[in-house]
Scaffold this active site. Structure first.
Site, PDB file in Angstrom:
ATOM      1  N   LYS A   1      -9.290  -4.804  -5.214  1.00 16.85           N
ATOM      2  CA  LYS A   1     -10.077  -3.491  -5.547  1.00 16.85           C
ATOM      3  C   LYS A   1      -9.475  -2.229  -5.884  1.00 16.85           C
ATOM      4  O   LYS A   1     -10.002  -1.349  -6.485  1.00 16.85           O
ATOM      5  CB  LYS A   1     -11.252  -3.302  -4.374  1.00 16.85           C
TER       6      LYS A   1
ATOM      7  N   LYS B   1      -2.752 -11.113  -6.927  1.00 12.74           N
ATOM      8  CA  LYS B   1      -4.344 -11.104  -6.363  1.00 12.74           C
ATOM      9  C   LYS B   1      -5.008 -10.041  -7.025  1.00 12.74           C
ATOM     10  O   LYS B   1      -4.837  -8.941  -7.331  1.00 12.74           O
ATOM     11  CB  LYS B   1      -4.135 -11.112  -5.059  1.00 12.74           C
TER      12      LYS B   1
ATOM     13  N   LYS C   1       0.819  -1.254   0.082  1.00 19.98           N
ATOM     14  CA  LYS C   1      -0.054  -0.004   0.041  1.00 19.98           C
ATOM     15  C   LYS C   1       0.966   1.176   0.056  1.00 19.98           C
ATOM     16  O   LYS C   1       0.427   2.258  -0.660  1.00 19.98           O
ATOM     17  CB  LYS C   1      -0.889  -0.063   1.190  1.00 19.98           C
TER      18      LYS C   1
HETATM   19  P1  TYM Z   1     -10.309  -6.845   2.799  1.00 21.36           P
HETATM   20  O1  TYM Z   1     -11.316  -5.833   2.821  1.00 21.36           O
HETATM   21  O2  TYM Z   1      -9.156  -6.475   1.869  1.00 21.36           O
HETATM   22  O3  TYM Z   1     -10.918  -8.193   2.172  1.00 21.36           O
HETATM   23  C1  TYM Z   1     -11.874  -9.045   2.863  1.00 21.36           C
HETATM   24  C2  TYM Z   1     -11.698 -10.323   2.561  1.00 21.36           C
HETATM   25  O4  TYM Z   1     -11.186 -10.852   1.410  1.00 21.36           O
HETATM   26  C3  TYM Z   1     -10.364 -11.677   1.199  1.00 21.36           C
HETATM   27  N1  TYM Z   1      -9.583 -11.228   0.272  1.00 21.36           N
HETATM   28  C4  TYM Z   1      -9.111 -11.999  -1.151  1.00 21.36           C
HETATM   29  N2  TYM Z   1      -9.203 -13.615  -0.964  1.00 21.36           N
HETATM   30  C5  TYM Z   1      -9.071 -14.362  -1.965  1.00 21.36           C
HETATM   31  N3  TYM Z   1      -8.446 -13.710  -3.114  1.00 21.36           N
HETATM   32  C6  TYM Z   1      -8.245 -12.438  -3.161  1.00 21.36           C
HETATM   33  N4  TYM Z   1      -7.994 -11.712  -4.283  1.00 21.36           N
HETATM   34  C7  TYM Z   1      -8.486 -11.715  -2.211  1.00 21.36           C
HETATM   35  N5  TYM Z   1      -8.495 -10.400  -1.740  1.00 21.36           N
HETATM   36  C8  TYM Z   1      -9.246 -10.146  -0.599  1.00 21.36           C
HETATM   37  C9  TYM Z   1      -9.225 -11.023   2.329  1.00 21.36           C
HETATM   38  O5  TYM Z   1      -8.336 -11.642   2.774  1.00 21.36           O
HETATM   39  C10 TYM Z   1     -10.478 -10.683   3.473  1.00 21.36           C
HETATM   40  O6  TYM Z   1     -10.486 -12.005   4.285  1.00 21.36           O
HETATM   41  N6  TYM Z   1      -7.849  -6.242   6.989  1.00 21.36           N
HETATM   42  C11 TYM Z   1      -8.664  -6.726   6.528  1.00 21.36           C
HETATM   43  C12 TYM Z   1     -10.387  -6.748   7.011  1.00 21.36           C
HETATM   44  C13 TYM Z   1     -10.123  -6.899   8.563  1.00 21.36           C
HETATM   45  C14 TYM Z   1     -10.496  -8.034   9.215  1.00 21.36           C
HETATM   46  C15 TYM Z   1     -10.461  -7.661  10.719  1.00 21.36           C
HETATM   47  C16 TYM Z   1     -10.413  -9.395   8.706  1.00 21.36           C
HETATM   48  C17 TYM Z   1     -10.287  -5.732   9.523  1.00 21.36           C
HETATM   49  N7  TYM Z   1     -10.315  -6.241  10.944  1.00 21.36           N
HETATM   50  C18 TYM Z   1     -10.425  -8.704  11.561  1.00 21.36           C
HETATM   51  C19 TYM Z   1     -10.564 -10.412   9.751  1.00 21.36           C
HETATM   52  C20 TYM Z   1     -10.575  -9.854  11.385  1.00 21.36           C
HETATM   53  C21 TYM Z   1      -9.003  -6.418   4.965  1.00 21.36           C
HETATM   54  O7  TYM Z   1      -8.878  -5.320   4.692  1.00 21.36           O
HETATM   55  O8  TYM Z   1      -9.532  -7.048   4.203  1.00 21.36           O
END
Ligand code: TYM
Length: 326
Positions: free
Chosen positions: A198, A195, A113
């Site tokens: 978004k 990967k 990032k």
């Molecule tokens: P975020 O919002 O980026 O993504 C949400 C979930 O989607 C999964 N993910 C993917 N899985 C497979 N292939 C991909 N290309 C892909 N892109 C995203 C992420 O692994 C995630 O599970 N930091 C976290 C949000 C968060 C969180 C938490 C998660 C904040 N606090 C506590 C679990 C527990 C995040 O930015 O996810």
């Protein structure tokens, strides 16, 4: 039934894509049968990238609608907005005093990032995993179902929990990440070596859950393929492996079964079938999203807030006592 706690979350940053669904949300649905589940909309995490306030508000509600449309049942699990339970930031501060700079500097997502948002490498981006640790630890979470990219963050939560427990006495449950064997890392349609994300430069990288049928067809038609003609997966075929993974997960079958469906057919036939499969999955969800009104969603979120708040207050009281805060 086990009462073991599960916690997960997604950022309301506008685009929720197939990677988010296949990597995370799909397994949430199954796991809610086994765990006492909490699903959060992590709006404070979203602030680490510049947001327009009206859009953030809209995206937060929209993400709640997506959670519901995908099948999360607010009667069976708690759904709430992170910023509505102030204990998250309170615990994050305390954990910040335990996290070490090199541990945070090592975080892959921070490094990525920092490159993607050179103009805004803010302190929140750096301490982002500490807030995530607070999200998890506040609820005595045992299981954190996430995609592979979040594994390192859950590891940090484990480290901080252990460190706190060692210094102040047994307080936090040590959480485990739950990562699926298949779909844990859905790759970009325009670049199968990175990967699906978004924040990708091109919208041809991802399928958003809100993409209409024509857009899906266009994106899949444009998706990168590998050299060769056969619809097969393999370490030398990252693009086809990714597309076959998406196909097989949507059909709840193995990659081998998907490969079998396309024996003797070319990439064009496969892509047509894949678009159909994606649209078959997306269209009922999109209908549900537009049929849900904001008022209903807000009520569910406020109910979730009060349930989460009760648990968080109790834990924070214990933490403050242990730390010596009056
Ligand atoms: P975020 O919002 O980026 O993504 C949400 C979930 O989607 C999964 N993910 C993917 N899985 C497979 N292939 C991909 N290309 C892909 N892109 C995203 C992420 O692994 C995630 O599970 N930091 C976290 C949000 C968060 C969180 C938490 C998660 C904040 N606090 C506590 C679990 C527990 C995040 O930015 O996810």
């Amino acid at each position: 039934m086990s009462t073991s706690r599960l916690f997960s979350g997604i950022q309301p940053s506008g685009i929720i894509h197939l990677g988010n669904y296949l990597g995370a949300i799909k397994q949430w649905l199954e796991l809610t049968k086994k765990y006492d589940s909490i699903f959060c909309i992590v709006d404070l995490h979203a602030l680490t990238v510049r947001q327009k306030s009206a859009e953030l508000r809209k995206n937060t509600i929209e993400l709640a609608k997506i959670y519901l449309a995908l099948g999360l049942d607010p009667q069976k699990s708690t759904i709430f907005i992170q910023s509505q339970v102030s204990e998250h930031t309170e615990l994050a501060w305390i954990l910040n005093t335990l996290a070490k700079l090199p541990e945070l500097e090592r975080m892959t997502q921070f490094k990525d990032k920092s490159i993607a948002h050179k103009e805004n490498i803010n302190a929140g981006l750096f301490t982002y995993p500490v807030l995530m640790a607070a999200d998890i630890l506040l609820y005595d979470t045992a299981a954190v179902p996430v995609g592979e990219d979040q594994k390192q963050h859950v590891e940090l939560a484990r480290t901080l929990a252990r460190r706190f427990n060692e210094y102040f006495g047994e307080t936090f449950v040590i959480p485990e990440s739950l990562i699926q064997k298949q779909g844990a890392r859905i790759m970009g349609l325009d670049d199968p070596l990175k990967k699906m994300s978004k924040s990708a430069v091109s919208s041809f990288n991802f399928i958003a859950l809100t993409d209409d049928a024509k857009t899906v067809e266009k994106k899949i038609a444009r998706a990168v393929t590998d050299s060769g003609r056969e619809v097969v997966s393999g370490s030398d075929k990252p693009a086809l492996t990714n597309l076959l993974t998406i196909h097989s997960l949507l059909k709840n079958q193995t990659i081998a079964q998907s490969e079998k469906e396309f024996v003797g057919q070319g990439y064009a036939d496969f892509k047509k079938a894949l678009s159909l499969e994606i649209n078959k999955f997306l269209q009922p969800i999109q209908k549900k999203i537009s049929a849900t009104d904001d008022k209903t969603v807000l009520k569910i979120l406020f109910d979730g807030q009060s349930r989460a708040k009760k648990l968080a207050e109790k834990k924070m009281k214990e933490v403050k006592e242990k730390v010596g805060l009056i």
